[in-house]
Design an enzyme around this catalytic site. Structure first.
Site: not given
Length: 157
Positions: A90-91
């Site tokens: 999750c970036l």
């Protein structure tokens, strides 16, 4: 697809030319498919990941660099922004904040920065995120260090 291939060949040449420029990142292109890459990144110093080497798998879409690569950890890691089972990351730059200015090398740098500065408010690993959100830094670091030792460090005989 032609623009994508040209960009990837350019990045491949840069990686070959600058192998020693960033000792924390080793990018390797698949011999038979330029859209498949592997990276070996070193865990950042002064973090529970220090001393570990983590493998990332890159899958490059045909519309690259207009669309971001799909990247996931192949090495197990205890981190709030990495799904423990799938390795999904999750970036924001891999989702809605992507820009064609990013390269595979700079994505690796961003992932190393994320390892050092986890975002507990958007966890993919709830156990890890909950430890950080509740203020149990010691518990989080202990678990992260344990998984680094188990999965990302060479086995000693």
């Amino acid at each position: 697809m032609q623009a994508s291939r040209a960009r990837l060949f350019k990045e491949y040449k840069e990686v070959q030319r600058e192998k020693s420029a960033d000792p924390d990142i080793q990018l390797i292109c698949d011999d038979s498919n330029i859209c498949k890459w592997t990276a070996l990144i070193k865990g950042p110093s002064e973090t529970p990941f220090e001393g570990g080497v983590f493998q990332l798998a890159f899958s490059i879409p045909e519309q690259y660099p207009l669309l971001p690569p799909q990247v996931r950890f192949m090495t197990k890691i205890f981190h709030p922004n990495v799904h423990f089972k799938t390795g999904e990351i999750c970036l924001d730059i891999l989702k809605n904040a992507w820009s064609p200015a990013w390269t595979l090398q700079s994505v690796c740098r961003a992932i190393i920065a994320l390892m050092a500065h986890p975002e507990a408010d958007s966890p993919l690993n709830c156990d890890s995120g909950n430890l950080l959100r509740s203020g149990d830094i010691r518990g989080y670091q202990s678990m992260a260090r344990m998984y680094t030792r188990l999965a990302a460090m060479p086995k000693k005989d």
